[in-house]
Design an enzyme around this catalytic site. Structure first.
Site, PDB file in Angstrom:
ATOM      1  N   HIS A 373       0.785  -1.317   0.123  1.00 11.08           N
ATOM      2  CA  HIS A 373       0.291   0.272  -0.158  1.00 11.08           C
ATOM      3  C   HIS A 373       0.441   1.371  -0.239  1.00 11.08           C
ATOM      4  O   HIS A 373       0.214   2.150   0.112  1.00 11.08           O
ATOM      5  CB  HIS A 373      -0.905   0.398   1.725  1.00 11.08           C
ATOM      6  N   LYS A 564      -9.224  14.298   4.117  1.00 14.79           N
ATOM      7  CA  LYS A 564      -8.051  12.871   4.276  1.00 14.79           C
ATOM      8  C   LYS A 564      -6.952  13.449   5.164  1.00 14.79           C
ATOM      9  O   LYS A 564      -6.853  14.529   5.788  1.00 14.79           O
ATOM     10  CB  LYS A 564      -7.399  12.804   2.525  1.00 14.79           C
ATOM     11  N   ARG A 565      -6.544  12.269   5.727  1.00 11.66           N
ATOM     12  CA  ARG A 565      -4.886  12.131   6.755  1.00 11.66           C
ATOM     13  C   ARG A 565      -4.124  13.238   6.276  1.00 11.66           C
ATOM     14  O   ARG A 565      -3.496  13.617   5.041  1.00 11.66           O
ATOM     15  CB  ARG A 565      -4.276  10.807   6.775  1.00 11.66           C
ATOM     16  N   LYS A 570       0.811  14.921   1.776  1.00  9.99           N
ATOM     17  CA  LYS A 570      -0.609  14.993   1.060  1.00  9.99           C
ATOM     18  C   LYS A 570      -0.579  16.718   0.448  1.00  9.99           C
ATOM     19  O   LYS A 570      -1.184  16.312  -0.100  1.00  9.99           O
ATOM     20  CB  LYS A 570      -1.900  14.433   1.626  1.00  9.99           C
ATOM     21  N   THR A 672      -8.137   6.184  -2.302  1.00 10.64           N
ATOM     22  CA  THR A 672      -9.682   6.700  -3.471  1.00 10.64           C
ATOM     23  C   THR A 672     -10.559   7.740  -3.064  1.00 10.64           C
ATOM     24  O   THR A 672     -11.646   7.562  -3.301  1.00 10.64           O
ATOM     25  CB  THR A 672     -10.147   4.983  -1.976  1.00 10.64           C
ATOM     26  N   LYS A 676     -14.378   8.617  -5.049  1.00 12.51           N
ATOM     27  CA  LYS A 676     -15.963   8.525  -4.475  1.00 12.51           C
ATOM     28  C   LYS A 676     -16.208  10.517  -5.216  1.00 12.51           C
ATOM     29  O   LYS A 676     -16.970  10.448  -4.810  1.00 12.51           O
ATOM     30  CB  LYS A 676     -15.072   8.738  -2.190  1.00 12.51           C
TER      31      LYS A 676
HETATM   32  C1  LIG Z   1     -12.194   7.571   1.445  1.00  9.62           C
HETATM   33  C2  LIG Z   1     -11.189   7.974   3.085  1.00  9.62           C
HETATM   34  C3  LIG Z   1     -10.168   7.792   2.732  1.00  9.62           C
HETATM   35  C4  LIG Z   1      -9.589   8.067   1.854  1.00  9.62           C
HETATM   36  O1  LIG Z   1      -8.755   9.179   1.767  1.00  9.62           O
HETATM   37  P1  LIG Z   1      -7.503   9.385   1.179  1.00  9.62           P
HETATM   38  O2  LIG Z   1      -7.877  10.775  -0.097  1.00  9.62           O
HETATM   39  O3  LIG Z   1      -7.488   8.601  -0.776  1.00  9.62           O
HETATM   40  O4  LIG Z   1      -6.254   9.740   1.517  1.00  9.62           O
HETATM   41  C5  LIG Z   1      -9.327   8.128   4.130  1.00  9.62           C
HETATM   42  N1  LIG Z   1     -10.883   8.168   5.279  1.00  9.62           N
HETATM   43  C6  LIG Z   1     -11.929   8.471   5.476  1.00  9.62           C
HETATM   44  C7  LIG Z   1     -13.364   8.373   6.717  1.00  9.62           C
HETATM   45  C8  LIG Z   1     -12.007   7.783   4.082  1.00  9.62           C
HETATM   46  O5  LIG Z   1     -13.564   7.617   4.068  1.00  9.62           O
END
Ligand SMILES: *Cc1c(COP(=O)(O)O)cnc(C)c1O
Length: 827
Positions: A373, A564-565, A570, A672, A676
């Site tokens: 990952h 995101k985190r 990032k 991911t 979304k």
């Molecule tokens: C989808 C999701 C992530 C992943 O987000 P990235 O932008 O791909 O890092 C992290 N936390 C939550 C709560 C999510 O729903």
């Protein structure tokens, strides 16, 4: 014989169990509310009504779950086990209602209590048993496996405390424990009779059996009990209910007994606590290892419990003959976290079931598959040999044996090349030698996959280059995906209804059909409807932002979102520099071409990640200055969304116009969140990183705001990186840094952002923030110009949703199934 009779008797009763259907829904709900829970008042939070509803639905899941298990029992079927230290499930209620098609039953039942699903659903606590993308991927995968009717069991840990709750104090992140089980978890069913015993500590001895054969015995261990809790995973309207089995640790009985008898009551209870500690808390580190002993205990606990569970079931059904075991089982390792399973399966075969090493190794390497990952070096798990030796002495022996045989193979491939052996060894040399868990996973698996095309290529050419030369056939790509049930059908009902009117509802089960939306990309009436839906969703987010951040957003402004985190790679910092740049322009009166925007940033920082926490503080300080400046508010508003989680994302992604996916190229394995947003019609501003590349390929370059250095360029750029020079030659960036350095955003807190300023201006900055600034600003201006041209923006938005078909986790899982797992659907 007695057992057999009892089973017959139970099965008879089960078949005669009252049938649950639409007609009995109201009564079932009332029965759970009045009798199971013993309530007669609703109460403010509707908590008991939620519990009663959850149990009413769980009853319906249980019967299907039994049918699914019965089906699998009756025929010898190949199955997969998905092993993951994280499952970021979020709420279960809305998803179950959708997948069981219970909307109308539920809403009419709830009318009698003068409420609705939305209100009652708000009483549910997120199951936050994960950090971010990796854990949420596991959750999306379970939904897709059940929806595709694939025999897949998820195995994880039932953490007592999940991902911490984040609050803000003066703009600083404060972590609070997430006591998510406090009010009970109505979805799970405990199965204590299927508990497994897990060994720790002790030492290894040699003994001879009656035939004189030598064996190794792991003795004097301190055992812990693993108790399974099963969470039902409903497929989308297909009658399948799979299982997520979560293990909770506890003390073994007789351990306590002996100490009770010796009079050491307190010591015995203390031991009990030690056993319970293993599954007490989720480690809150995303993409970084932390080397704590308790974490290794969690990893072994999960791996051992899950493998024993499967072997026990096998032996029950087919006896202790494992000759065709590999034809019926595959274990997918979600990152290296459960990679100790490779050595544990060897131990169980060789020590417990007395297989020869060669036979055990043959089976192991035909059943294990590993998903990588991350390329970040700090995330590559290593465990010190002394720690291993103390905690898992038998496992270390087995790893040494695997390594010895592997290095022999290496020496045959590269005769006389000692460096190759050193490079590939499962044991890294040094003051304190370390076990390289990723290497153990690769050596023990028949499949190694990355999670986006670029990521897999970088694995093959970089991190795992030599392994790729050795075993090219093991390596493959499986680009991530997200479930369109939760991330479109459930979270965006308005858009779903509109889509259904145009192309029917087939897309929910067969997401490639979403492509049919393309036909309407220029349809004026459809544009109006599309915009109207977006406005409704933006209004919902406005209300939430008002409630959670105290900030007034405006649906007429562009919603620019990065959630995101919080991590340096990032580049939330790059986003902040852009915000400051916009503010700088407003101060200078340069607002002519500026699309008014509301910027939302959310995410958690690992509690020990100093710089990430500073970034949160900076976002909050910048937001506070901008939001309290009347000149700015017509053009720019900024909010930090506290405690970003799955449930928050369900309101955020349907309302987003611009999706920020701005990582340094080559650093985000896939992402991911990007998918979304795309499904929900947001347009991406992003780098050529992870799945962004595939998103752009699918939607077309015209419908994506691209910027930034390419992955292949970054190493070269880093060699002679001179951010000071870049800054001095870029008046816009100079101006932004001047504002930052002047203390404009920290007037009463002098110096607090110095570390962030130094990070940006350092030639060592691995994230190349200053390098990408100019092209980012340019892409942002293009986004702004486009937003002011609403017909163009709307067309691009529709095209993004229409092109998101291959980012369904159904596509991903079909590929895992065809190319790695080779499972047949259960129907
Ligand atoms: C989808 C999701 C992530 C992943 O987000 P990235 O932008 O791909 O890092 C992290 N936390 C939550 C709560 C999510 O729903």
């Amino acid at each position: 014989m007695a057992k057999k009779n009892a089973d017959v008797c139970v099965v008879k009763h089960w078949q005669e169990a009252p049938k649950l259907n639409e007609d009995t829904f109201n009564d079932d709900l009332m029965r759970h509310f009045y009798y199971t829970l013993g309530r007669d008042k609703l109460g403010e939070s509707q908590l008991y009504l939620y519990h009663a509803l959850a149990m009413t639905i769980r009853d319906r899941l249980v019967s299907r779950c039994r049918a699914t298990n019965q089906f699998l029992k009756q025929r010898k079927t190949r199955k997969a086990a998905y092993l993951s230290l994280e499952f970021l499930m979020g709420r279960a209620l809305g998803n179950a209602v959708l997948n069981l098609d219970l909307q109308s039953s539920v809403s009419s039942a709830l009318q009698q209590y003068c409420t609705n699903l939305e209100n009652v659903g708000d009483a549910e606590h997120d199951a936050g048993l994960g950090n971010g993308g990796l854990g949420r991927l596991a959750a999306c995968f379970l939904d897709s496996c059940a929806s595709l009717a694939l025999p897949v069991v998820g195995y994880g840990i039932r953490y007592e405390y999940g991902m911490f709750n984040q609050t803000l104090e003066q703009g600083h992140q404060v972590e609070q424990p997430d006591n998510w089980l406090r009010e009970g978890h109505p979805w799970e069913l405990a199965a204590p009779e299927q508990s497994q015993r897990i060994k720790f500590f002790g030492h290894v001895e040699t003994f001879q059996d009656k035939s004189g054969k030598e064996h190794r015995a792991w003795v004097n261990t301190q055992d812990v009990l693993a108790v399974p809790y099963d969470v039902p995973i409903p497929g989308y309207q297909n009658g399948v209910v799979n299982t997520l089995r979560l293990w909770k640790s506890g003390a073994t009985d007789e351990f306590d007994l002996s100490e009770f008898n010796a009079g050491s009551y307190s010591e015995a209870v203390a031991r009990k606590n030690l056993a319970e500690q293993i599954t007490m808390v989720l480690y809150p580190n995303d993409s970084s290892e932390n080397g704590k002993e308790l974490r290794l205990r969690q990893q072994y606990f999960l791996s051992s419990a899950s493998l024993q569970d499967i072997l026990v079931q096998w032996v029950e059904q087919y006896g202790a003959n494992f000759s065709d075991f590999a034809e019926y089982h595959v274990f997918q390792l979600n990152d290296t976290h459960p990679s100790i399973a490779v050595a544990e399966l060897m131990r169980l075969f060789v020590d417990a079931y007395e297989l020869s090493w060669d036979q055990a190794w043959q089976i192991t390497t035909q059943t294990m598959a590993y998903t990588n990952h991350t390329l970040l070096p700090e995330a590559l798990e290593k465990w010190s040999v002394p720690l291993f030796e103390k905690l898992l002495p038998r496992l270390l022996e087995i790893i040494y044996e695997i390594n010895a045989r592997f290095l022999k193979q290496v020496s045959l491939q590269w005769p006389g090349d000692i460096n190759k052996q050193r490079e590939l060894s499962l044991i890294e040399e040094g003051d304190v030698p370390q076990v390289r868990m990723a290497y153990l996973a690769i050596v023990g698996s028949y499949s190694v996959n990355g999670v986006a095309a670029l990521h897999t290529e970088l694995l093959k050419s970089g991190l795992f280059k030599t392994f790729y030369e050795l075993w090219p056939e093991k390596f493959n790509n499986k680009t991530n995906g997200v479930t369109p049930r939760r991330w479109l059908a459930h979270c965006n009902p308005e858009l779903s209804t509109l889509i259904n009117e145009k192309i029917g509802a087939g897309w929910v089960a067969n997401f490639s059909e979403i492509e049919k939306l393309r036909r309407y990309y220029d349809d004026e009436k459809f544009h109006k409807q599309w915009q109207a839906v977006k406005n409704i969703n933006k209004q919902k987010l406005c209300d939430l932002v008002k409630k959670r951040c105290g900030i007034e957003f405006d649906v007429n402004m562009m919603f620019d979102v990065q959630v995101k985190r919080i991590h340096e790679y990032k580049r939330q910092l790059l986003n902040v520099l852009h915000i400051i740049h916009l503010y700088d322009r407003i101060l200078k009166g340069d607002v002519e071409s500026m699309a008014p925007r509301c910027v939302l940033i959310g995410g958690k920082a690992a509690p020990g990640y100093y710089i990430a926490k500073k970034i949160i503080k900076l976002i909050n300080n910048v937001a506070s200055v901008i939001n309290s400046d009347e000149k700015a508010s017509p053009y720019l508003r900024v909010a930090f969304f506290p405690n970003y989680n799955v449930t928050a994302m369900e309101t955020i992604c349907p309302a987003t116009d611009l999706s920020e996916q701005i990582s340094t190229a080559g650093k985000e394995a896939s992402g991911t969140g990007n998918m979304k947003f795309m499904m929900n019609g947001a347009i991406t501003i992003g780098t050529l990183d992870g799945a962004n590349i595939e998103i752009r390929d699918n939607v077309g370059a015209d419908n994506f705001f691209l910027f930034g250095a390419h992955a292949e360029q970054t190493d070269e750029i880093r060699k002679h990186y001179n951010p000071q020079k870049i800054i001095s030659q870029d008046p816009q960036l100079s101006s932004v840094l001047r504002l930052l350095e002047s203390g404009h955003f920290n007037l009463l807190e002098p110096g607090i952002f110095d570390d962030l300023i130094n990070a940006i201006t350092s030639p060592q900055d691995p994230w190349l923030t200053a390098y990408d600034f100019a092209s980012y600003i340019e892409a942002q201006q293009k986004a702004s110009d486009t937003y002011l041209d609403q017909p163009t923006w709307t067309r691009m938005s529709i095209l993004n949703t229409a092109a998101s078909g291959s980012f369904s986790s159904d596509r991903t899982i079909s590929q895992y199934c065809d190319e790695i797992w080779r499972l047949s659907p259960m129907q």
